[in-house]
Design an enzyme around this catalytic site. Sequence first.
Site, PDB file in Angstrom:
ATOM      1  CG  MET A  30       3.216   4.363  -5.324  1.00  0.00           C
ATOM      2  SD  MET A  30       4.792   5.207  -5.278  1.00  0.00           S
ATOM      3  CE  MET A  30       5.184   5.123  -3.543  1.00  0.00           C
ATOM      4  N   GLY A  31       1.154  -0.034  -4.712  1.00  0.00           N
ATOM      5  CA  GLY A  31       1.180  -1.468  -4.448  1.00  0.00           C
ATOM      6  C   GLY A  31       1.745  -1.821  -3.078  1.00  0.00           C
ATOM      7  CG  HIS A  37      -2.770   0.556  -0.087  1.00  0.00           C
ATOM      8  ND1 HIS A  37      -1.722  -0.157   0.446  1.00  0.00           N
ATOM      9  CD2 HIS A  37      -2.221   1.681  -0.594  1.00  0.00           C
ATOM     10  CE1 HIS A  37      -0.594   0.498   0.254  1.00  0.00           C
ATOM     11  NE2 HIS A  37      -0.861   1.624  -0.369  1.00  0.00           N
ATOM     12  CE  LYS A 149       1.503   7.317   5.839  1.00  0.00           C
ATOM     13  NZ  LYS A 149       2.269   6.458   4.969  1.00  0.00           N
ATOM     14  CB  SER A 186       4.205   0.126   1.247  1.00  0.00           C
ATOM     15  OG  SER A 186       2.872   0.227   0.802  1.00  0.00           O
ATOM     16  NE  ARG A 187       9.116   5.119   1.118  1.00  0.00           N
ATOM     17  CZ  ARG A 187       8.410   5.879   0.277  1.00  0.00           C
ATOM     18  NH1 ARG A 187       7.250   6.374   0.649  1.00  0.00           N
ATOM     19  NH2 ARG A 187       8.865   6.147  -0.934  1.00  0.00           N
TER      20      ARG A 187
HETATM   21  P1  AMP Z   1       0.879   4.544  -1.575  1.00  0.00           P
HETATM   22  O1  AMP Z   1       0.745   3.185  -2.148  1.00  0.00           O
HETATM   23  O2  AMP Z   1       1.705   4.609  -0.336  1.00  0.00           O
HETATM   24  O3  AMP Z   1       1.231   5.591  -2.604  1.00  0.00           O
HETATM   25  O4  AMP Z   1      -0.582   4.937  -1.075  1.00  0.00           O
HETATM   26  C1  AMP Z   1      -1.678   4.914  -1.953  1.00  0.00           C
HETATM   27  C2  AMP Z   1      -2.858   5.591  -1.297  1.00  0.00           C
HETATM   28  O5  AMP Z   1      -3.198   4.906  -0.094  1.00  0.00           O
HETATM   29  C3  AMP Z   1      -2.574   7.053  -0.904  1.00  0.00           C
HETATM   30  O6  AMP Z   1      -3.726   7.841  -1.171  1.00  0.00           O
HETATM   31  C4  AMP Z   1      -2.300   6.948   0.554  1.00  0.00           C
HETATM   32  O7  AMP Z   1      -2.587   8.137   1.273  1.00  0.00           O
HETATM   33  C5  AMP Z   1      -3.252   5.832   0.966  1.00  0.00           C
HETATM   34  N1  AMP Z   1      -2.786   5.219   2.224  1.00  0.00           N
HETATM   35  C6  AMP Z   1      -1.545   4.729   2.483  1.00  0.00           C
HETATM   36  N2  AMP Z   1      -1.467   4.311   3.764  1.00  0.00           N
HETATM   37  C7  AMP Z   1      -2.673   4.565   4.328  1.00  0.00           C
HETATM   38  C8  AMP Z   1      -3.222   4.361   5.633  1.00  0.00           C
HETATM   39  N3  AMP Z   1      -2.507   3.821   6.610  1.00  0.00           N
HETATM   40  N4  AMP Z   1      -4.503   4.728   5.854  1.00  0.00           N
HETATM   41  C9  AMP Z   1      -5.248   5.275   4.854  1.00  0.00           C
HETATM   42  N5  AMP Z   1      -4.786   5.484   3.604  1.00  0.00           N
HETATM   43  C10 AMP Z   1      -3.522   5.137   3.339  1.00  0.00           C
END
Ligand code: AMP
Length: 287
Positions: A30-31, A37, A149, A186-187
Amino acid sequence: MIIARTIEEARKHVQEWKARGCTIGLCPTMGYLHEGHLSLMKASKQDNDITVASIFVNPMQFGPTEDLAKYPRDFERDCSMLEAEGVDMVFAPEPGEMYLDDFCTFVDMTVVSEGLCGRSRPVMFRGVCTVLTKLINIIYPNRMYMGKKDCQQLAVVRRMVRDLNFNLEVVGCATVREEDGLAKSSRNSYLSQEEREAARVLSRTLRAAQEKIAAGQTDSQELIDFMTAELTKEPMADIDYVEVVDGLTMQPIPEVREGDVIAIAVRIGTTRLIDNFIAGDPLIQLG
Ligand code: AMP
């Protein structure tokens, strides 16, 4: 790096790569990218000829009172990070490109999606499954990379791929953490300085639970009680859940075995943070 804004454009490149016999790795995001990421991109680059990242803040997975509007975005910065990583294409559609006005088809799941985050975020996994199905049908990846995560999301997607016979491998990537142990997210950008300090309680609690298990503790309820007490010591922490679940089904289990997941969700102020570890994984480093 190609920046594809439309499905048609993304498909055109995918067809060329497929015609050349290239394998494709997809990393959906989600950027507002961070090292977590980028670890997915790195893994994909190792395994595949072509790496595609998607950036799409998927409206369907946010509930009406959730943070869709304020979700952090920085497309320019994301693109420079992806380019530096050697990503071949970023697919970044607008919501209207993905969901036509009369869109009415959904991918829904029971069991695996119902507990943990599914309980407090009831529409999330339907949104995740639906958007990933669309991304898979657009990019046709050989492999898809997801972070551990988000352990329930990973279990949900593995089950969807199995149940619906998607022809791809789901690769789970280790959680990337800040120096002090906080899982990158990201949060985390929502946290004030004081909240950021308080957020350390998540990884600290999980690490203490890992030590209990290493010392021979196997009773799930005792571990849950212990973690609840640890989290409660932090006045800013408001517990959503503390659970011990089977790694594949996400169902609660009475005794911890290797491969089971110890998962927590905690609100710090208005920010909901999640973290977990898999029994048998290396100890979380707290810096
Ligand atoms: P998001 O942008 O939060 O939807 O995350 C996109 C992808 O990145 C998802 O598969 C998450 O599980 C992965 N991700 C997010 N944070 C982490 C992290 N700290 N370590 C490893 N993968 C992550």
